[in-house]
Scaffold this active site. Structure first.
Site, mmCIF file in Angstrom:
data_model
loop_
_atom_site.group_PDB
_atom_site.id
_atom_site.type_symbol
_atom_site.label_atom_id
_atom_site.label_comp_id
_atom_site.label_asym_id
_atom_site.label_seq_id
_atom_site.Cartn_x
_atom_site.Cartn_y
_atom_site.Cartn_z
ATOM 1 N N GLY A 286 0.824 -1.214 0.000
ATOM 2 C CA GLY A 286 0.000 0.000 0.000
ATOM 3 C C GLY A 286 0.848 1.250 0.000
ATOM 4 O O GLY A 286 2.059 1.191 -0.231
ATOM 5 N N ASN A 287 0.220 2.375 0.233
ATOM 6 C CA ASN A 287 0.969 3.638 0.317
ATOM 7 C C ASN A 287 0.341 4.520 1.388
ATOM 8 O O ASN A 287 -0.694 4.181 1.953
ATOM 9 C CB ASN A 287 1.020 4.328 -1.048
ATOM 10 C CG ASN A 287 -0.360 4.694 -1.540
ATOM 11 O OD1 ASN A 287 -1.012 5.561 -0.974
ATOM 12 N ND2 ASN A 287 -0.822 4.021 -2.587
ATOM 13 N N LEU A 288 0.972 5.654 1.643
ATOM 14 C CA LEU A 288 0.588 6.477 2.790
ATOM 15 C C LEU A 288 -0.514 7.495 2.501
ATOM 16 O O LEU A 288 -0.854 8.295 3.372
ATOM 17 C CB LEU A 288 1.817 7.247 3.306
ATOM 18 C CG LEU A 288 2.821 6.433 4.117
ATOM 19 C CD1 LEU A 288 4.038 7.305 4.442
ATOM 20 C CD2 LEU A 288 2.181 5.955 5.416
ATOM 21 N N SER A 289 -1.069 7.484 1.289
ATOM 22 C CA SER A 289 -2.070 8.514 0.981
ATOM 23 C C SER A 289 -3.272 8.393 1.919
ATOM 24 O O SER A 289 -3.846 7.316 2.082
ATOM 25 C CB SER A 289 -2.525 8.356 -0.466
ATOM 26 O OG SER A 289 -3.557 9.270 -0.706
#
Ligand code: CTP
Length: 412
Positions: A208-211
């Site tokens: 995933g990512n931090l958005s």
């Protein structure tokens, strides 16, 4: 810098939510004066508002007569927010009554005025209220659309007070812009994506990512309050408050996001791709949880490329599959490197993706992701370059929506 904000409170059950609003505005450094109606005090006592605001609370025009409070307070305010605004308060404001301190203040205020309505659905949809809201908007006030959901008792529908966070965000926006929000997107359909995709590895793990999704949510919130019909596709954004009046479609992975965009894009006048989409996904998803055996080596994860949703939408438009689509907006979180600065990479990305507008954020050192403030530029395919500057995500959203509204005007 702190501003003088009057919080009007009228007599509905949602009056208790005005307490959080007052607290938030105080914490933001503003001088807050609470002005309830007599009936609001049936729901929340004057002492609560006095304690939260640190200012005296009056309801009538016959208190503090030597100070001519009903004139002075309105004249000196930078913003008046009425939350909740009941059907009765909207009617009194629309007809210019001055039968208590709040309505008298509304007549003397030169500053932006924000109404956050809350009432039963029947009252909100009644032609009298519809006319009153139209009158107030025509005169320049911002009347937020209420949220849909649980109302007093067993009923549910449009009429809920927008969450205090949302009202505070609009209050800050009006203080920063100093003008009203135009209802210039009425009749337009916007498709907005937000959040970060998760590419599953097994039933419990993902890449995933931090958005956080906050920027896309802010764009949706502002666009809806400018009159647009907004569908917001939220990728893993469960912690965020759904913006009032916005249809939210939850998705998980980039593939789900791509499918949902492809399905909804033909109905949209504009696409705003604020979501952070994973470029790659694991080529296989394990059906059961991957185990670590005591002596096994870490296994390799093979990745395959995800479709580029933005580029696919640009292609579909070029192939005349999206007759309504007049503005396609991409986002780019960039860092500079040896080859060039943030804007160098952003211009190359705009050309590569072929979208009409690109919102560019400089990232690194904790900027942009997971924080409420953003800064950046807006690049146009026509070569234009607008500095978005610093400010809250709501203020950034408002500038982005300005650009989308401009593009829609030009192309229609
Ligand atoms: N985007 C998309 N589909 C993808 C990846 C990105 O639609 N598979 C969109 C994002 O929503 C964003 C824009 O493209 O609006 C830019 O995303 P970014 O990840 O910066 O672009 P990339 O093409 O992945 O560029 P980079 O090489 O910098 O990762």
């Amino acid at each position: 810098m702190g501003k003088r904000v009057i919080v009007g409170v009228s007599g509905g059950i949602a009056a208790y939510k005005a307490c959080s609003l007052v607290r938030q505005l105080k914490e933001a450094g503003h001088q807050v004066r609470v002005m309830p109606t007599e009936s609001a005090l049936n729901f929340v006592g004057a002492a609560t508002f006095e304690a939260l605001s640190g200012e005296p609370v009056r309801t009538g025009v016959f208190a503090d007569v030597p100070e001519v409070a009903h004139v002075r307070l309105g004249q000196g305010a930078d913003l008046v927010v009425v939350a909740p605004a009941t059907a009765d308060l909207l009617a009194r404001a629309a007809s210019g009554r001055a039968d208590d301190l709040l309505t008298a203040t509304l007549l003397t205020a030169h500053c932006p005025v924000l109404f956050a309505p809350a009432m039963h659905t029947e009252m909100w949809l009644h032609p009298a209220t519809v006319d009153n809201v139209a009158t107030l908007r025509r005169r320049g006030a911002v009347v937020l659309d209420p949220a849909s959901g649980r109302l007093t008792g067993a009923d549910s529908g449009p009429g809920r007070l927008p969450e205090p966070d949302e009202i505070a965000a609009f209050a800050e926006l009006l203080l920063a812009r100093g003008d009203a929000l135009p209802r210039d997107l009425t009749g337009r359909r916007l498709l907005i994506t937000a959040g970060g995709t998760r590419e599953p590895l097994d039933p419990v793990r993902f890449i995933g990512n931090l958005s956080s999704g906050k920027q896309g949510y802010a764009v949706a919130r502002v666009a809806a309050q400018r009159g647009a019909e907004v569908t917001l596709i939220g990728a893993n954004t469960t912690g965020l408050v759904n913006p009032a009046g916005v249809d939210v479609v939850p998705v998980g992975s980039a593939t789900q996001l791509a499918e949902t965009v492809a399905k909804l894009a033909p109905e949209a006048d504009a696409l705003v791709m604020a979501a952070a989409v994973a470029d790659f996904r694991p080529s296989a998803v394990a059906e059961s949880k991957m185990k670590k055996d005591a002596d096994s080596e870490p296994s390799r994860i093979d990745l395959v490329r995800n479709d580029d949703i933005l580029a696919a939408t640009v292609r579909a438009r070029a192939d005349s599959e999206l007759p309504r689509m007049a503005a396609i907006v991409g986002f780019a979180a960039e860092t500079g490197d040896a080859r060039g600065d943030v804007l160098f990479h952003a211009r190359a990305k705009l050309a590569r993706k072929g979208c009409d507008l690109l919102v560019v954020n400089a990232v690194g050192n904790g900027r942009a992701f997971e924080v409420d403030d953003n800064a950046g530029w807006l690049l146009g395919a026509d070569g234009s370059e607008t500095v978005l500057g610093h400010g809250s995500k709501t203020l950034m959203a408002s500038r982005i929506v300005d650009a989308v509204a401009g593009a829609l005007r030009e192309r229609s």
